[in-house]
Design a protein around this motif. Structure first.
Motif, PDB file in Angstrom:
ATOM      1  N   MET A  36       0.832  -1.202   0.000  1.00  0.00           N
ATOM      2  CA  MET A  36       0.000   0.000   0.000  1.00  0.00           C
ATOM      3  C   MET A  36       0.869   1.256   0.000  1.00  0.00           C
ATOM      4  O   MET A  36       0.590   2.215  -0.718  1.00  0.00           O
ATOM      5  CB  MET A  36      -0.920   0.016   1.219  1.00  0.00           C
ATOM      6  CG  MET A  36      -1.843   1.215   1.254  1.00  0.00           C
ATOM      7  SD  MET A  36      -2.432   1.617   2.892  1.00  0.00           S
ATOM      8  CE  MET A  36      -0.938   1.990   3.747  1.00  0.00           C
ATOM      9  N   ASP A  37       1.942   1.234   0.780  1.00  0.00           N
ATOM     10  CA  ASP A  37       2.846   2.377   0.828  1.00  0.00           C
ATOM     11  C   ASP A  37       3.483   2.617  -0.539  1.00  0.00           C
ATOM     12  O   ASP A  37       3.547   3.764  -1.007  1.00  0.00           O
ATOM     13  CB  ASP A  37       3.935   2.152   1.881  1.00  0.00           C
ATOM     14  CG  ASP A  37       4.916   3.300   1.947  1.00  0.00           C
ATOM     15  OD1 ASP A  37       4.476   4.455   2.086  1.00  0.00           O
ATOM     16  OD2 ASP A  37       6.135   3.042   1.851  1.00  0.00           O
ATOM     17  N   THR A  40       0.679   4.001  -2.938  1.00  0.00           N
ATOM     18  CA  THR A  40       0.256   5.375  -2.656  1.00  0.00           C
ATOM     19  C   THR A  40       1.379   6.382  -2.905  1.00  0.00           C
ATOM     20  O   THR A  40       1.115   7.505  -3.323  1.00  0.00           O
ATOM     21  CB  THR A  40      -0.243   5.528  -1.202  1.00  0.00           C
ATOM     22  OG1 THR A  40       0.791   5.140  -0.304  1.00  0.00           O
ATOM     23  CG2 THR A  40      -1.499   4.711  -0.963  1.00  0.00           C
ATOM     24  N   ARG A  41       2.607   5.973  -2.684  1.00  0.00           N
ATOM     25  CA  ARG A  41       3.726   6.901  -2.864  1.00  0.00           C
ATOM     26  C   ARG A  41       4.125   7.024  -4.337  1.00  0.00           C
ATOM     27  O   ARG A  41       4.376   8.127  -4.827  1.00  0.00           O
ATOM     28  CB  ARG A  41       4.932   6.420  -2.040  1.00  0.00           C
ATOM     29  CG  ARG A  41       6.078   7.382  -2.015  1.00  0.00           C
ATOM     30  CD  ARG A  41       7.191   6.999  -1.044  1.00  0.00           C
ATOM     31  NE  ARG A  41       7.186   5.649  -0.531  1.00  0.00           N
ATOM     32  CZ  ARG A  41       7.857   4.633  -1.076  1.00  0.00           C
ATOM     33  NH1 ARG A  41       8.584   4.808  -2.136  1.00  0.00           N
ATOM     34  NH2 ARG A  41       7.787   3.433  -0.530  1.00  0.00           N
ATOM     35  N   ILE A  44      -0.047   6.975  -7.014  1.00  0.00           N
ATOM     36  CA  ILE A  44      -0.984   8.099  -6.888  1.00  0.00           C
ATOM     37  C   ILE A  44      -0.348   9.317  -6.210  1.00  0.00           C
ATOM     38  O   ILE A  44      -1.035  10.299  -5.972  1.00  0.00           O
ATOM     39  CB  ILE A  44      -2.283   7.683  -6.164  1.00  0.00           C
ATOM     40  CG1 ILE A  44      -1.988   7.121  -4.762  1.00  0.00           C
ATOM     41  CG2 ILE A  44      -3.052   6.671  -6.968  1.00  0.00           C
ATOM     42  CD1 ILE A  44      -3.229   6.748  -3.978  1.00  0.00           C
ATOM     43  N   VAL A  48       1.962   7.913   2.422  1.00  0.00           N
ATOM     44  CA  VAL A  48       1.333   7.569   3.699  1.00  0.00           C
ATOM     45  C   VAL A  48       2.463   7.502   4.722  1.00  0.00           C
ATOM     46  O   VAL A  48       3.283   6.602   4.689  1.00  0.00           O
ATOM     47  CB  VAL A  48       0.593   6.220   3.605  1.00  0.00           C
ATOM     48  CG1 VAL A  48      -0.068   5.865   4.922  1.00  0.00           C
ATOM     49  CG2 VAL A  48      -0.428   6.241   2.483  1.00  0.00           C
TER      50      VAL A  48
END
Length: 170
Positions: A36-37, A40-41, A44, A48
């Motif tokens: 996820m990190d 998101t980094r 998108i 985080v």
């Protein structure tokens, strides 16, 4: 007395297995947090900030929780210079000596971890970072897992003692 010892060994072994299974699944949680990190980094472009620390805490919990089941299953690192050449009873004697040393080490570790947990509770200790998480949960887990490792050590002492007495292990 034999029945009480057998029950103790059975309960502690089952508890160690259960905690070990929970620990096993923490790896998947850590992978999910890190994935996820990364998404998101890099995809998108919304970093985080808590993800890396959450992954570190998850890995720490994994190590703590895996200790007792590692002892139970005899999956720890051992210097096999001459251990493998010993008889079954010789191995039990060597393991009993090791268990006494381990119990002393874990007792000192438990004393320090309780002191550290008390400090965290009294001061409301938090990690100095952007996320600023409380240290109380991970320190509580550390104390609980060290206690479980001590309980597992006692269980192993009973098993090795039964081997020395040539009784069936509990």
């Amino acid at each position: 007395m034999k029945q009480a010892i057998a029950t103790y060994v059975r309960v502690v072994d089952r508890l160690s297995d259960w905690v070990g299974i929970v620990a096993m699944y923490l790896i998947f949680l850590m992978i999910g947090i890190l994935l996820m990190d990364a998404v998101t980094r890099n995809v998108i472009d919304i970093p985080v900030h808590w993800a890396i620390e959450a992954a570190q805490f998850t890995l720490t919990a994994y190590y703590f929780m895996g200790g007792a089941v590692t002892l139970k299953n005899d999956n720890h690192v051992r210097m096999d210079l001459f251990y493998e050449s010993l008889s079954r009873r010789g191995k039990a004697r060597m393991d009993l000596i090791t268990m006494v040393c381990l119990a002393f080490y874990l007792s000192v570790l438990l004393f320090g971890s309780i002191s550290s947990l008390n400090y965290a509770i009294e001061t409301g200790e938090r990690r100095f970072s952007m996320w600023n998480p409380s240290m109380i949960p991970i320190k509580s887990l550390m104390v609980a897992c060290i206690v479980l490792m001590l309980l597992q050590t006692v269980s192993l002492v009973f098993k090795h003692w039964a081997t020395l007495r040539e009784e069936a292990p509990a």
